[in-house]
Scaffold this active site. Sequence first.
Site, PDB file in Angstrom:
ATOM      1  N   GLY A   1       1.034   3.514  -6.368  1.00  0.00           N
ATOM      2  CA  GLY A   1      -0.032   2.927  -7.165  1.00  0.00           C
ATOM      3  C   GLY A   1      -0.277   3.720  -8.438  1.00  0.00           C
ATOM      4  O   GLY A   1      -0.474   3.148  -9.510  1.00  0.00           O
ATOM      5  N   HIS A   2      -0.249   5.041  -8.306  1.00  0.00           N
ATOM      6  CA  HIS A   2      -0.639   5.909  -9.431  1.00  0.00           C
ATOM      7  C   HIS A   2       0.324   5.773 -10.606  1.00  0.00           C
ATOM      8  O   HIS A   2      -0.099   5.541 -11.740  1.00  0.00           O
ATOM      9  CB  HIS A   2      -0.681   7.357  -8.947  1.00  0.00           C
ATOM     10  CG  HIS A   2      -1.295   8.319  -9.923  1.00  0.00           C
ATOM     11  ND1 HIS A   2      -2.614   8.257 -10.294  1.00  0.00           N
ATOM     12  CD2 HIS A   2      -0.768   9.372 -10.597  1.00  0.00           C
ATOM     13  CE1 HIS A   2      -2.873   9.228 -11.165  1.00  0.00           C
ATOM     14  NE2 HIS A   2      -1.766   9.917 -11.368  1.00  0.00           N
TER      15      HIS A   2
ATOM     16  N   TYR B   1      -8.385   2.544 -12.651  1.00  0.00           N
ATOM     17  CA  TYR B   1      -9.774   2.614 -12.191  1.00  0.00           C
ATOM     18  C   TYR B   1     -10.201   1.182 -11.858  1.00  0.00           C
ATOM     19  O   TYR B   1     -11.091   0.617 -12.493  1.00  0.00           O
ATOM     20  CB  TYR B   1     -10.680   3.205 -13.281  1.00  0.00           C
ATOM     21  CG  TYR B   1     -10.608   4.712 -13.443  1.00  0.00           C
ATOM     22  CD1 TYR B   1      -9.698   5.480 -12.727  1.00  0.00           C
ATOM     23  CD2 TYR B   1     -11.482   5.370 -14.301  1.00  0.00           C
ATOM     24  CE1 TYR B   1      -9.650   6.859 -12.873  1.00  0.00           C
ATOM     25  CE2 TYR B   1     -11.434   6.758 -14.454  1.00  0.00           C
ATOM     26  CZ  TYR B   1     -10.516   7.491 -13.741  1.00  0.00           C
ATOM     27  OH  TYR B   1     -10.489   8.858 -13.892  1.00  0.00           O
TER      28      TYR B   1
ATOM     29  N   ARG C   1       0.843  -1.205   0.000  1.00  0.00           N
ATOM     30  CA  ARG C   1       0.000   0.000   0.000  1.00  0.00           C
ATOM     31  C   ARG C   1       0.872   1.247   0.000  1.00  0.00           C
ATOM     32  O   ARG C   1       1.802   1.355   0.787  1.00  0.00           O
ATOM     33  CB  ARG C   1      -0.907  -0.010   1.233  1.00  0.00           C
ATOM     34  CG  ARG C   1      -1.845   1.171   1.301  1.00  0.00           C
ATOM     35  CD  ARG C   1      -2.965   0.955   2.292  1.00  0.00           C
ATOM     36  NE  ARG C   1      -2.542   1.055   3.681  1.00  0.00           N
ATOM     37  CZ  ARG C   1      -3.379   1.095   4.719  1.00  0.00           C
ATOM     38  NH1 ARG C   1      -4.692   1.024   4.513  1.00  0.00           N
ATOM     39  NH2 ARG C   1      -2.923   1.179   5.944  1.00  0.00           N
TER      40      ARG C   1
ATOM     41  N   TYR D   1      -3.092   9.715 -14.935  1.00  0.00           N
ATOM     42  CA  TYR D   1      -3.395  10.829 -15.837  1.00  0.00           C
ATOM     43  C   TYR D   1      -3.979  11.992 -15.034  1.00  0.00           C
ATOM     44  O   TYR D   1      -4.506  11.826 -13.942  1.00  0.00           O
ATOM     45  CB  TYR D   1      -4.396  10.409 -16.915  1.00  0.00           C
ATOM     46  CG  TYR D   1      -5.818  10.501 -16.435  1.00  0.00           C
ATOM     47  CD1 TYR D   1      -6.548  11.685 -16.601  1.00  0.00           C
ATOM     48  CD2 TYR D   1      -6.409   9.462 -15.745  1.00  0.00           C
ATOM     49  CE1 TYR D   1      -7.827  11.797 -16.095  1.00  0.00           C
ATOM     50  CE2 TYR D   1      -7.683   9.565 -15.234  1.00  0.00           C
ATOM     51  CZ  TYR D   1      -8.390  10.733 -15.405  1.00  0.00           C
ATOM     52  OH  TYR D   1      -9.646  10.864 -14.885  1.00  0.00           O
TER      53      TYR D   1
HETATM   54  C1  LIG Z   1     -10.274  10.206  -5.139  1.00  0.00           C
HETATM   55  C2  LIG Z   1      -9.496   9.529  -6.236  1.00  0.00           C
HETATM   56  C3  LIG Z   1      -9.137  10.247  -7.363  1.00  0.00           C
HETATM   57  C4  LIG Z   1      -8.409   9.639  -8.384  1.00  0.00           C
HETATM   58  N1  LIG Z   1      -8.074  10.369  -9.480  1.00  0.00           N
HETATM   59  C5  LIG Z   1      -7.333   9.796 -10.464  1.00  0.00           C
HETATM   60  C6  LIG Z   1      -6.920  10.546 -11.591  1.00  0.00           C
HETATM   61  O1  LIG Z   1      -7.231  11.720 -11.705  1.00  0.00           O
HETATM   62  N2  LIG Z   1      -6.143   9.951 -12.512  1.00  0.00           N
HETATM   63  C7  LIG Z   1      -5.768   8.638 -12.397  1.00  0.00           C
HETATM   64  O2  LIG Z   1      -5.037   8.147 -13.244  1.00  0.00           O
HETATM   65  N3  LIG Z   1      -6.184   7.895 -11.351  1.00  0.00           N
HETATM   66  C8  LIG Z   1      -6.933   8.453 -10.389  1.00  0.00           C
HETATM   67  N4  LIG Z   1      -7.318   7.689  -9.324  1.00  0.00           N
HETATM   68  C9  LIG Z   1      -6.951   6.276  -9.274  1.00  0.00           C
HETATM   69  C10 LIG Z   1      -5.552   6.108  -8.731  1.00  0.00           C
HETATM   70  O3  LIG Z   1      -4.605   6.461  -9.719  1.00  0.00           O
HETATM   71  C11 LIG Z   1      -5.305   4.648  -8.356  1.00  0.00           C
HETATM   72  O4  LIG Z   1      -6.231   4.256  -7.392  1.00  0.00           O
HETATM   73  C12 LIG Z   1      -3.885   4.443  -7.863  1.00  0.00           C
HETATM   74  O5  LIG Z   1      -3.552   3.090  -7.991  1.00  0.00           O
HETATM   75  C13 LIG Z   1      -3.749   4.884  -6.434  1.00  0.00           C
HETATM   76  O6  LIG Z   1      -2.438   4.775  -5.980  1.00  0.00           O
HETATM   77  P1  LIG Z   1      -2.191   4.689  -4.392  1.00  0.00           P
HETATM   78  O7  LIG Z   1      -0.763   4.482  -4.159  1.00  0.00           O
HETATM   79  O8  LIG Z   1      -2.859   5.842  -3.729  1.00  0.00           O
HETATM   80  O9  LIG Z   1      -3.074   3.418  -4.031  1.00  0.00           O
HETATM   81  P2  LIG Z   1      -2.828   2.031  -3.296  1.00  0.00           P
HETATM   82  O10 LIG Z   1      -4.204   1.604  -2.904  1.00  0.00           O
HETATM   83  O11 LIG Z   1      -1.822   2.151  -2.226  1.00  0.00           O
HETATM   84  O12 LIG Z   1      -2.270   1.107  -4.434  1.00  0.00           O
HETATM   85  C14 LIG Z   1      -2.978   0.802  -5.623  1.00  0.00           C
HETATM   86  C15 LIG Z   1      -2.411  -0.469  -6.242  1.00  0.00           C
HETATM   87  O13 LIG Z   1      -1.021  -0.318  -6.499  1.00  0.00           O
HETATM   88  C16 LIG Z   1      -0.254  -1.239  -5.734  1.00  0.00           C
HETATM   89  N5  LIG Z   1       0.891  -0.536  -5.171  1.00  0.00           N
HETATM   90  C17 LIG Z   1       0.855   0.553  -4.373  1.00  0.00           C
HETATM   91  N6  LIG Z   1       2.087   0.935  -4.049  1.00  0.00           N
HETATM   92  C18 LIG Z   1       2.935   0.077  -4.648  1.00  0.00           C
HETATM   93  C19 LIG Z   1       4.345  -0.029  -4.662  1.00  0.00           C
HETATM   94  N7  LIG Z   1       5.115   0.816  -3.991  1.00  0.00           N
HETATM   95  N8  LIG Z   1       4.901  -1.039  -5.367  1.00  0.00           N
HETATM   96  C20 LIG Z   1       4.121  -1.913  -6.042  1.00  0.00           C
HETATM   97  N9  LIG Z   1       2.777  -1.855  -6.058  1.00  0.00           N
HETATM   98  C21 LIG Z   1       2.174  -0.858  -5.365  1.00  0.00           C
HETATM   99  C22 LIG Z   1      -1.195  -1.705  -4.645  1.00  0.00           C
HETATM  100  O14 LIG Z   1      -0.828  -2.977  -4.150  1.00  0.00           O
HETATM  101  C23 LIG Z   1      -2.523  -1.685  -5.338  1.00  0.00           C
HETATM  102  O15 LIG Z   1      -2.674  -2.834  -6.129  1.00  0.00           O
HETATM  103  C24 LIG Z   1      -8.047   8.283  -8.278  1.00  0.00           C
HETATM  104  C25 LIG Z   1      -8.408   7.564  -7.142  1.00  0.00           C
HETATM  105  C26 LIG Z   1      -9.145   8.167  -6.126  1.00  0.00           C
HETATM  106  C27 LIG Z   1      -9.561   7.365  -4.923  1.00  0.00           C
END
Ligand SMILES: Cc1cc2nc3c(=O)[nH]c(=O)nc-3n(C[C@H](O)[C@H](O)[C@H](O)COP(=O)(O)OP(=O)(O)OC[C@H]3O[C@@H](n4cnc5c(N)ncnc54)[C@H](O)[C@@H]3O)c2cc1C
Length: 535
Positions: free
Chosen positions: A182-183, A476, A109, A189
């Site tokens: 994750g992003h 998504y 995470r 984007y």
């Molecule tokens: C409110 C909101 C707005 C959003 N807006 C956009 C947007 O404008 N554009 C867009 O492209 N997306 C958007 N998203 C989606 C977002 O890009 C994805 O949910 C992204 O995966 C989130 O990354 P995170 O690290 O916060 O999530 P996490 O829940 O921590 O991780 C997401 C996934 O990636 C994996 N992961 C995380 N960290 C690592 C790591 N260090 N190494 C390997 N795997 C890892 C996790 O295991 C999980 O499978 C949005 C999401 C939300 C909730």
Amino acid sequence: MAIPRLSSLMLLSTLFVISISWQASAYSAPEKFVQCLLNHSQPSYPIGPAIYTPNNASYSSILKSYLRNLRFNTSSTRKPFLIVTALHESHVKLSVICAQVHNLQMKIRSGGHDYEGVSYVAEVPFFILDMFNLRSINVDIKSETAWVQAGATLGEVYYRISEKSKFHGFPASVEPTVGVGGHFSGGGYGNMMRKYGLSVDNVVDAQIVDVHGRLLDRKAMGEDLFWAITGGGGASFGVVIAYKINLVRVPEIVTVFNVTRTLEQNATEIVYRWQYVADKLDDDLFIRLTMEIVNGSGGDNNKTLRASFFSMFLGDSERLLSVMNKSFPELGLKQSDCMEMSWVESTVFWAPFPYGTSPERLLSRNPQFHKHFKRKSDYVKKPIPKAGLKWIFQKMIELDSPALTFNPYGGRMGEISASATPFPHRAGNLWKVQYATDWDEEGSEASEHHIDLTRKLHMYMTPFVSKNPREAYFNYKDLDIGINHNANVKASYLEGRVYGIKYFKDNFDRLVHVKTKVDPSNFFRNEQSIPTLPY
Ligand SMILES: Cc1cc2nc3c(=O)[nH]c(=O)nc-3n(C[C@H](O)[C@H](O)[C@H](O)COP(=O)(O)OP(=O)(O)OC[C@H]3O[C@@H](n4cnc5c(N)ncnc54)[C@H](O)[C@@H]3O)c2cc1C
Ligand SMILES: *[C@@H]1O[C@H](CO)[C@@H](O)[C@H](O)[C@H]1NC(C)=O
Ligand SMILES: *[C@@H]1O[C@H](CO)[C@@H](O)[C@H](O)[C@H]1NC(C)=O
Ligand SMILES: *[C@@H]1O[C@H](CO)[C@@H](O)[C@H](O)[C@H]1NC(C)=O
Ligand SMILES: *[C@@H]1O[C@H](CO)[C@@H](O)[C@H](O)[C@H]1NC(C)=O
Ligand SMILES: *[C@@H]1O[C@H](CO)[C@@H](O)[C@H](O)[C@H]1NC(C)=O
Ligand SMILES: *[C@@H]1O[C@H](CO)[C@@H](O)[C@H](O)[C@H]1NC(C)=O
Ligand SMILES: *[C@@H]1O[C@H](CO)[C@@H](O)[C@H](O)[C@H]1NC(C)=O
Ligand SMILES: *[C@@H]1O[C@H](CO)[C@@H](O)[C@H](O)[C@H]1NC(C)=O
């Protein structure tokens, strides 16, 4: 770099086999896992302070601090038996090695924004490797690059860039609390996509801990693995520690606007017209279109649809008005709709924080909204006929809660080849659709109701969106389009193909090859991970 006193997993396995024979079954796998972590931790970076079991007073608050979808904030949601809040990359290596020795499911995470909670929920007993402490950001304006660690948030990235330069930015999500890990690994984007492409189109190096516990940069991991973690999702391949990004140039003044039109204000005509111009406009202009149901005047039973044209322009308002007058006069944009500001202020506006909020707000890790939500995605390749729009709007009024957002492509998005990164949705796509339903009510009944409404709207859109496959955006995350139970190699491949083709199209096969090479035993797995080859 290597874990001290341990040169390989094999050595650790041997140690463990010995300890099993000594201790018989006096300890459970989680307890042995903790012992493994503690026993092999480097004296200079003790792992003890990073280990949270359910007995720790702060276990619950740590679990919840990066739980971003309240759908998974219930007592019946399975909790991890442990959370490792890595303080150093050696803690990541140890977690990867010890989890394999003890055959435990690991969830990684970073920012916790996974739409389906895949980073902190699982069907089987699991632990979380939490990356939020690994959040350093090093911006180097001279080379126009930055190293950003996986646990940093996008708001922090934007703020740190703006501290050093008014003329640089980075193309990524508009939501400041989204995590880099994750992003970026899933594509990424935001409102500069038409000008500069996705986040991954601007990633030039990375650091990852692989299945053998090695810390690798781009050169050491090789181009295949580097390619895979720039859009194919990190969690199938390893633990991303950091990315190196190329900053992009932004003007000192940008212009934003948010113009809305209801059905009574000609929304249908204007949306219809938007479809023909949004992907062809000047690359400096991005007009996001969100359609939602709102109360009209004159009583409860008078719902209407409101279209918001929420926009970002990399230039001043004078040039924006001339671009709009030429390309999209139907919207009737006026000077008084336009707000000029710095790029970092535009990230605040888009968050969206109330107008005038200070950019320091970008550093807060506490999201503005706490919601239960469901998201789905689609791609549109030709404009929807006017009768189709009218029909969809009628269906939206019937369903009431799901909103539709269209994010226009074109520009840079159409110039990058579909195989340059695992993200395949390039030329030929007019826009991406997001289906979004948010709700406040607790409980599974409310969840099922709102999820069902979201699925219905997705079903109604079938005639207007991509087919064979019906494409979807990996970031998504939507478990409706297929789940992997990771039961055995063959079943896992077949299950993985179902969602893999929708997310990655022809790039799926290459992802499977990379996966098979770097993680043949499928240690890095989750509900929608890339499977290995079954033969
Ligand atoms: C409110 C909101 C707005 C959003 N807006 C956009 C947007 O404008 N554009 C867009 O492209 N997306 C958007 N998203 C989606 C977002 O890009 C994805 O949910 C992204 O995966 C989130 O990354 P995170 O690290 O916060 O999530 P996490 O829940 O921590 O991780 C997401 C996934 O990636 C994996 N992961 C995380 N960290 C690592 C790591 N260090 N190494 C390997 N795997 C890892 C996790 O295991 C999980 O499978 C949005 C999401 C939300 C909730
Ligand atoms: C950890 O170390 C202790 C004490 O040295 C030993 O008894 C135990 O077997 C070790 N456990 C593991 C899992 O290595
Ligand atoms: C968790 O609790 C144990 C036992 O009380 C304690 O020793 C340990 O330091 C705690 N861990 C953290 C990370 O606070
Ligand atoms: C999550 O649930 C707990 C109760 O189980 C509640 O106290 C808490 O407020 C919820 N979190 C949010 C952000 O609503
Ligand atoms: C755009 O304006 C409408 C109407 O004022 C408002 O309700 C909506 O929240 C705004 N959109 C954003 C993303 O701020
Ligand atoms: C609605 O849009 C149509 C087509 O663009 C235009 O002809 C008409 O004048 C508009 N009506 C209003 C009230 O804006
Ligand atoms: C319904 O609401 C719209 C938008 O506010 C308004 O123009 C219209 O007059 C209302 N209709 C009735 C019957 O009240
Ligand atoms: C719309 O009207 C309904 C019914 O009167 C009400 O419950 C709801 O809160 C209103 N929604 C908004 C956004 O004002
Ligand atoms: C838009 O363009 C037309 C001619 O193409 C011109 O007459 C008009 O003044 C312009 N309006 C604005 C607001 O620039």
